[in-house]
Write an enzyme that holds these catalytic residues in place. Structure first.
Site, PDB file in Angstrom:
ATOM      1  N   VAL A 396       0.813  -1.226   0.000  1.00  0.00           N
ATOM      2  CA  VAL A 396       0.000   0.000   0.000  1.00  0.00           C
ATOM      3  C   VAL A 396       0.845   1.274   0.000  1.00  0.00           C
ATOM      4  O   VAL A 396       0.443   2.294   0.557  1.00  0.00           O
ATOM      5  CB  VAL A 396      -1.032   0.017   1.150  1.00  0.00           C
ATOM      6  CG1 VAL A 396      -1.995  -1.143   1.033  1.00  0.00           C
ATOM      7  CG2 VAL A 396      -0.370   0.017   2.522  1.00  0.00           C
ATOM      8  N   CYS A 397       2.001   1.256  -0.616  1.00  0.00           N
ATOM      9  CA  CYS A 397       2.866   2.440  -0.749  1.00  0.00           C
ATOM     10  C   CYS A 397       3.195   3.062   0.602  1.00  0.00           C
ATOM     11  O   CYS A 397       3.201   4.290   0.748  1.00  0.00           O
ATOM     12  CB  CYS A 397       2.218   3.483  -1.663  1.00  0.00           C
ATOM     13  SG  CYS A 397       2.084   2.971  -3.380  1.00  0.00           S
ATOM     14  N   ASN A 398       3.467   2.221   1.582  1.00  0.00           N
ATOM     15  CA  ASN A 398       3.834   2.722   2.905  1.00  0.00           C
ATOM     16  C   ASN A 398       4.914   1.809   3.481  1.00  0.00           C
ATOM     17  O   ASN A 398       4.644   0.991   4.366  1.00  0.00           O
ATOM     18  CB  ASN A 398       2.607   2.761   3.822  1.00  0.00           C
ATOM     19  CG  ASN A 398       2.819   3.639   5.034  1.00  0.00           C
ATOM     20  OD1 ASN A 398       3.814   3.501   5.742  1.00  0.00           O
ATOM     21  ND2 ASN A 398       1.891   4.548   5.277  1.00  0.00           N
TER      22      ASN A 398
END
Length: 937
Positions: A396-398
């Site tokens: 999730v791009c984290n």
């Protein structure tokens, strides 16, 4: 709490009323990815269309009436957008950008141009777009929440010898897009006070990523003294449309942008190019200097409409926040309450409890089975897709938030990368730890029913409500009882074009097997003209309607489209390409395109014919070209290798007729073999097989070569048994009685279908385009071996096989062998195949191979996920490949050695030939009706 429920039930009822009219795209769907983007209402699109068709908007850089109208509307909407966040235009300016990431880049572009550059501090829960800022900073440091609090209390995250004139940029998310955790907006005011302290000589700026927060909650910037210096956000996360973002800048710090070097059209008052290089930036509003080029006029107009419609449908953002918060608590408690029969938790939740800690309306979690094994994220998403559930899985791009939640150390993440993990791949569990999470996020139009249906989905498919079955006690069986079942090849199917329909080998025809698989299998593919990706039925189910026919008389691969082409007059219903590798058919190499198959880059030979490529593009409705990946290729992009391997569940399921102790002690290898005489090639084979290329001395010294494959996903050959298909259909009838038609064997796209009952092949092939076999191969029935009483074939017993031996009764000839013709005793050859592991399944099995449409009820994947899931992955069928000569397992005792022409020894004796891959002068062939004997792990 009772009045609170009544209040939210009222909101929920209102949403249920408008969803049918305003959100028709949500019909039969459970949309739970609002943190990615939220759906847009129908009335927004209708009103926007009306705006576009009743007004004439020109380029705002002109002076015409239409241009002035655009300028006026943009000014009004800019003010309205500031007011949406309670930001006083006297204290703030708003710059329209593409999205939050574009706003971040604009800030960084200015900071890096400062004379001293800048140092960077960012929170570990930052989005990847914030993490990337560190590459532009002179130095950077990542802090967790405790470390940020320590910094705000006086400890400096940088060394004392850092340049005191160099400013610091501190960035953090208002709400984590990973787990919904919210961080204090007061950090900005604390940073401001610390920056003004007489003892602090370094100026610190704050950058707030508000994209996740504002999607469902208000952002109050009414106090300019304590507000962040820079705020970035994306409007589409709030309204669904338009695709537009904003950078909100506190005017007190706007001088930072004076150092920005780049300028675009519309941001300068004068530019000198000849003889001197000089320009004068606009000196009015900040946004005039930062909005390079022509503004996205129509998107800004759409934003005005979006704010109107959103307020009409949902009221204030405070009301939206209350509703989504209520749903988040319901979701959290629902998932938290799920337990297996052994009282183990089903979900490992990473989000904070919304009852005790402020957080956004999303829940991040992973699922474990009753034994504590992680369920594959890819499998969850596949099943969710079949059930119409839209969620987000993965990193999730984290990266920082994921590493912290999952306990992944830097060395582990690097090791995962070295082992093949990439963003977007199915490698979601490595080293015993998940590499990502399941994220469920809620929005303004989410309902109680959405939440309850998702919790029920997790409960139905992942909550084990019966205790696990303990393995039976070890018992040693009498050797006389260790009989193996006698099977027969029911059908042989090759798939010349990857992901298209199969070609059924007619009865009575011998079909060659090579190390890379059945001859002609998956030698072609269709490649997207834009992305270079090999097309798959998962995205383009109409590929099932492309029916191939191998015509060896004409030397052609004929492809017929079984769908409707009435909308394309003049388009032929079929196309043909030569089987020979005629170089004139292919596009020049300099213009040849690379492609990707299962994440691997390959260099296929693309066809140059516009007629061929237009045929496939038209019938599928996607721009594509036909490409060929023939065997025998060498070098980068010209070779692929099998990835299938034995799964853990295969070692845990003993064959019913083999004791546990025997299964664990017997090595999973096959006895050695020697080459058989070369067979007559019927039908013809493609040239340059991998069998024709011998290993170099270096390769031989390194051990067995990896198995080469063409365009198949994982292995040379895929096999299933009719017994397992029958058992699966019985399970479907029990678990999903609404499905009236049994699932066809065809949906599994196997190369070999094995059956305990012999087939009755006709005397000649039904396909007139296939050459007729010689009388010697059709008139002589396959001799049946002498054997002990047959063992019954159990469903899914193929999971326990270590190898297969196929007895082929073809006629063979060789100048070096006295066995040039079948002997009167019934000459047979035995071909050995090694089992490479169970076949992991995806929802492509839910495509009806006859109609190209989805099967009813998401079957058979839904039932497979309940009955055939091991360690979070769904399996059906087995991978296999030709047995190499050096892969010996001592299982000869499992195959009888009586004088029947089926001996498994050295090949000496009466009319016996034993073959494996790579034998000089041998050609391995199989046919429908051949006898098959398994050996067991």
């Amino acid at each position: 709490m009772g009045s609170l429920n009544i209040q939210h039930n009222g909101y929920d009822a209102d949403v249920e009323k408008i969803r049918e009219e305003e959100y028709p795209m949500l019909k039969d769907s459970i949309y739970l990815d609002h943190a990615g983007t939220t759906p847009y209402p129908k009335s927004l699109m209708d009103r926007f269309a009306q705006e576009m068709t009743t007004n004439l908007f020109g380029n705002p850089h002109s002076a015409s009436a239409s241009s002035q109208l655009s300028t006026q509307r943009i000014q009004d909407i800019r003010l309205r957008a500031l007011q949406f966040f309670n930001a006083d235009p006297a204290d703030f300016d708003l710059v329209f950008v593409a999205n939050a990431t574009a706003g971040i880049k604009l800030v960084v572009e200015a900071m890096r141009c400062l004379p001293t550059g800048f140092d960077y501090v960012y929170h570990q829960s930052s989005h990847t777009s914030l993490v990337g800022v560190r590459e532009e900073a002179r130095s950077s440091v990542c802090l967790d929440t405790r470390q940020v609090e320590d910094w705000l209390s006086g400890s400096c995250p940088f060394d004392d010898n850092e340049d005191e004139e160099r400013p610091i940029l501190f960035a953090y998310p208002a709400q984590s897009n990973m787990d919904g955790r919210r961080f204090p907006l007061s950090w900005s005011s604390q940073i401001c006070r610390q920056s003004l302290s007489p003892t602090n000589k370094r100026k610190t700026y704050t950058l707030l990523d508000a994209a996740a927060l504002v999607s469902s909650s208000p952002l109050d910037l009414s106090n300019a003294e304590t507000a962040p210096d820079f705020v970035v956000l994306s409007f589409y996360k709030i309204f669904g449309f338009p695709d537009l973002g904003a950078l909100i800048v506190r005017k007190e710090v706007q001088d930072v942008f004076l150092s920005r070097r780049y300028f675009g059209g519309g941001t300068v008052d004068m530019v000198v190019c000849l003889k001197e290089q000089w320009h004068a930036p606009k000196d009015g509003f900040l946004h005039e200097r930062l909005e390079d080029g022509t503004l996205p006029i129509h998107s800004i107009i759409a934003l005005d409409v979006a704010m109107d419609v959103h307020a009409k449908l949902f009221g204030s953002m405070e009301r939206v926040a209350g509703h989504t918060g209520f749903l988040a608590r319901r979701l959290y408690q629902g998932l938290k309450g799920l337990r297996h029969a052994n009282d183990e938790l089903v979900c490992a939740i990473y989000s904070p409890d919304p009852e005790t800690e402020e957080s956004g309306p999303l829940v991040a979690f992973n699922i474990r089975n009753a034994q504590g094994i992680w369920i594959s994220l890819a499998e969850v998403e596949k099943l969710a897709t079949l059930k119409g559930i839209h969620i987000r899985t993965g990193g999730v791009c984290n990266p920082g938030g994921i590493a912290s939640a999952l306990g992944l150390e830097p060395w582990e993440m690097k090791q995962n990368f070295s082992s093949g993990f990439r963003c977007g791949t199915d490698n979601d569990t490595m080293g015993g730890k998940p590499t990502g999470i399941i994220r469920v996020s809620l929005g303004a139009m989410s309902t109680i029913a959405d939440v309850d249906r998702f919790v029920q989905f997790v409960k139905e498919f992942y909550c084990e409500d019966t205790p696990p079955i303990l393995p039976p006690p070890e018992t040693k069986l009498d050797p006389s009882l260790r009989n193996t079942p006698e099977l027969f090849i029911k059908s042989i199917v090759v798939y010349p074009i990857k992901s298209c329909a199969g070609f059924h080998v007619p009865p009575g025809i011998d079909w060659e097997v090579r190390p890379e698989g059945l001859v002609w299998d998956r030698e072609w593919c269709l490649v997207h003209r834009g992305s270079g990706q090999a097309l798959s039925q998962k995205r383009y189910p109409r590929m099932a309607l492309l029916r191939p026919n191998l015509d060896f008389t004409k030397g052609e691969l004929q492809v017929t489209f079984a769908g409707d082409i009435s909308s394309s007059p003049g388009l032929p219903s079929s196309i043909s390409v030569p089987l020979s590798k005629n170089p004139k058919m292919y596009a020049p190499k300099k213009s040849g395109m690379s492609s990707r198959v299962c994440g691997e880059e390959i260099t296929p030979q693309t066809y140059a014919s516009a007629q061929i490529n237009d045929f496939f593009s038209t019938v599928l409705g996607v721009p594509c070209v036909l490409a060929r990946f023939p065997p025998g290729g060498q070098g980068k992009g010209m070779t692929r290798h099998a990835k299938a391997h034995l799964q853990r569940h295969q070692h845990q399921q003993p064959h019913p007729a083999v004791s546990v102790s025997t299964r664990l002690t017997k090595p999973a290898m096959m006895p050695g073999a020697f080459p058989s005489p070369k067979a007559v090639e019927t039908p013809p084979s493609p040239p340059d097989s991998d069998t024709e290329r011998s290993a170099t001395p270096t390769q031989e010294a390194q051990g067995p070569k990896p198995r080469r494959i063409l365009l198949s996903n994982e292995s040379p050959i895929l096999a299933i048994t009719s017994t397992s298909v029958d058992a699966l259909n019985q399970s479907i009838a029990l678990l999903n009685p609404s499905v009236s038609q049994p699932i066809s064997e065809a949906v599994f796209r196997a190369n070999l279908v094995l059956s305990p009952s012999p087939s009755t092949p006709s005397a000649s092939p039904s396909n007139p385009l296939t050459p007729s076999p010689s009388p010697s191969t059709t008139s002589k029935p396959t001799p049946k071996p002498k054997q002990k009483p047959k063992q019954k074939l159990n469903p899914y017993e193929e999971d326990t096989w270590s190898s297969l031996t196929i007895f082929n009764s073809s006629s063979f000839s060789s100048s070096s062998s006295s066995c040039s013709t079948p002997s009167s005793s019934g000459f047979q050859t035995t071909t050995k195949f090694q089992m490479l592991g169970s076949c992991r399944r995806c929802h492509m099995v839910c495509i009806d191979q006859t109609t190209g449409s989805k099967t009813a009820g998401g079957e058979p994947f839904v039932t497979l996920s309940k009955t055939r899931r091991f360690e979070g992955k769904v399996f059906f069928g087995v991978h296999m490949g030709l047995q190499a000569e050096d892969e010996e397992d001592g299982h000869a005792e499992d195959i009888e050695k009586e004088g029947t022409g089926m001996g498994m020894g050295t090949g000496t004796g009466t009319g016996t030939g034993t073959r494996s891959m790579g034998g000089n002068g041998s050609v391995v062939k199989v046919r429908v009706g051949d006898v098959v004997r398994p050996s067991y792990l």
